[in-house]
Design a protein around this motif. Sequence first.
Motif, short mmCIF file in Angstrom:
data_model
loop_
_atom_site.label_atom_id
_atom_site.label_comp_id
_atom_site.label_asym_id
_atom_site.label_seq_id
_atom_site.Cartn_x
_atom_site.Cartn_y
_atom_site.Cartn_z
N GLN A 26 -8.26 20.00 5.52
CA GLN A 26 -6.87 19.26 5.91
C GLN A 26 -6.45 19.52 6.89
N TRP A 75 -3.69 4.88 -1.64
CA TRP A 75 -4.68 5.14 -0.56
C TRP A 75 -4.22 6.51 0.16
N CYS A 76 -5.31 7.30 0.60
CA CYS A 76 -5.21 8.47 1.36
C CYS A 76 -5.70 8.32 2.75
N GLU A 77 -5.18 9.16 3.69
CA GLU A 77 -5.81 9.15 5.09
C GLU A 77 -6.81 10.44 5.20
N ASN A 78 -6.75 11.27 3.98
CA ASN A 78 -7.58 12.46 4.17
C ASN A 78 -9.09 12.12 3.74
N GLU A 79 -9.99 11.99 4.68
CA GLU A 79 -11.47 11.62 4.47
C GLU A 79 -12.10 12.54 3.41
N ARG A 118 -11.31 11.09 -0.13
CA ARG A 118 -11.77 9.72 -0.19
C ARG A 118 -13.10 10.01 -0.60
N GLN A 154 -14.08 3.78 2.64
CA GLN A 154 -14.50 4.08 3.99
C GLN A 154 -14.68 5.54 4.27
N THR A 155 -15.77 6.00 3.66
CA THR A 155 -16.24 7.28 3.88
C THR A 155 -17.57 7.31 4.75
N THR A 200 0.30 5.26 0.95
CA THR A 200 -0.40 6.23 1.36
C THR A 200 0.10 7.64 1.10
N ARG A 245 0.86 -1.25 -0.06
CA ARG A 245 -0.05 0.08 0.08
C ARG A 245 0.91 1.28 0.04
#
Length: 447
Positions: A446, A333-337, A340, A378-379, A301, A299
């Motif tokens: 952000q 992937w990105c951790e920023n909701e 996403r 996963q939003t 990120t 993965r």
Amino acid sequence: MNASVEAVAPVAAPLYSPEQVIEKVLALPEWTPVRLFSVLFPLWDVDAVGLQGEEREYPFFEKIIERGIAQAGLTSEAALADFLGLDLDLVEHVLVSLEAAGSLVRIDGQFHLTPQTVRSVQEGKKYVPAQTHLKLYFEGYYAKPLTNAHYDGVTILSQVEAEDFVQKQRKTQYPFYRLYSFRRWSPLAIKELALREDRAAYHVPEGMGQLSLLRVTPAYLPMYIVEVRKQSTPYYMVFTAVQSGRDQFLEHIVNTYAEILLPLSGREKRDLSPVWETWLKKQGITNTRTELLDNGLWRATIPAEELHSPTCKLAVSALDTYHMEQGHFLHLWCENELLRCQAALDQTLQALKSLSEDATLPEIQKVLRTSTSIDHLQTPTLEIADLLARAKETSMSEQVQLLTRLTKEPEGVANTTEQNAEKDAGTTEGDMPEASETNKSETDHQE
């Protein structure tokens, strides 16, 4: 559905591209692809001959004598002559002729009809055994016969053709390798097939019997094997040129035979970090965290600022997609909701292009909720209003028209549509973000 794989070099006939295979795997949200193997699966190419009934005129005396044996249980010359009221010499002459033709056999002085002759009596038609040539394929490990699906539009390669195919693919980004079996051909394979009641499912015509071998040579079937996982246990999906793509018959064999599982599972794990770093740099991304997850998947990120960089070649919709190199997958992937959420909306809008103009709100809701699910981006739950706002923001005029038309339906129809969408998705409605919230300034979110 909302995940994809980047295209690689096209694969020469007789098999489709790896991209098409991965799309099939990604359509199954519960599975995570880890590795893809391009292989030539070993087979036995068998030329055989069998006897099959050929319809002819049914001579009167043969017909009544065979009926006497089959239906009245008369198994001797005297019994047949007495019951039918025929001359004993005539009965003996007909029985000798039938025995010579293979229509019946004499065991301890008693006459018994062959299966082919029993069929003649039952159908009232005379079937005479005729020799027919037959092409059969068996897998190369334990000589199990291949099903009928492997004969329709599936190209089997000879040893020479396999070598040529491997050489051609070696020059591409995605080479093929041969699997090897060290087992010899089993002469019992033909006999066992001839005795199977379901042999018609394995390319043996109905009514054919007495199979015998003429020639057997090694052959190969082009195949993709995709290692997938639900949690940590690997499973191997198999794809060949059979009509459905996914080859359930050979998939069972691949997941059963230790001779195949050992080289697949025992393949050395490599540190692919440099490979992913090189590819990401080509996409204009230099600051990422690349890691090997517990399930065997790589993965990357990507920070939000990298996706916003002018040098970045990846769209937001690339999140939750896969890039493939050297048979391994990199999950983006990105951790920023917020990003996403935008990716889920963009992927749904792209999916609308493949839907017809008659697409309904339940269909669109189903696509959107799949994109936002725990298996994907996963939003929080997103609504049609969010999708319409995103379509306007990204100037997707056709999607704007479609969504505007659907959301202006009469209230009763709209309510029914929403209820059906919730039922199709199998989820309960939770806290919904406001439509405008998804489209706020990305800088504000952000922080």
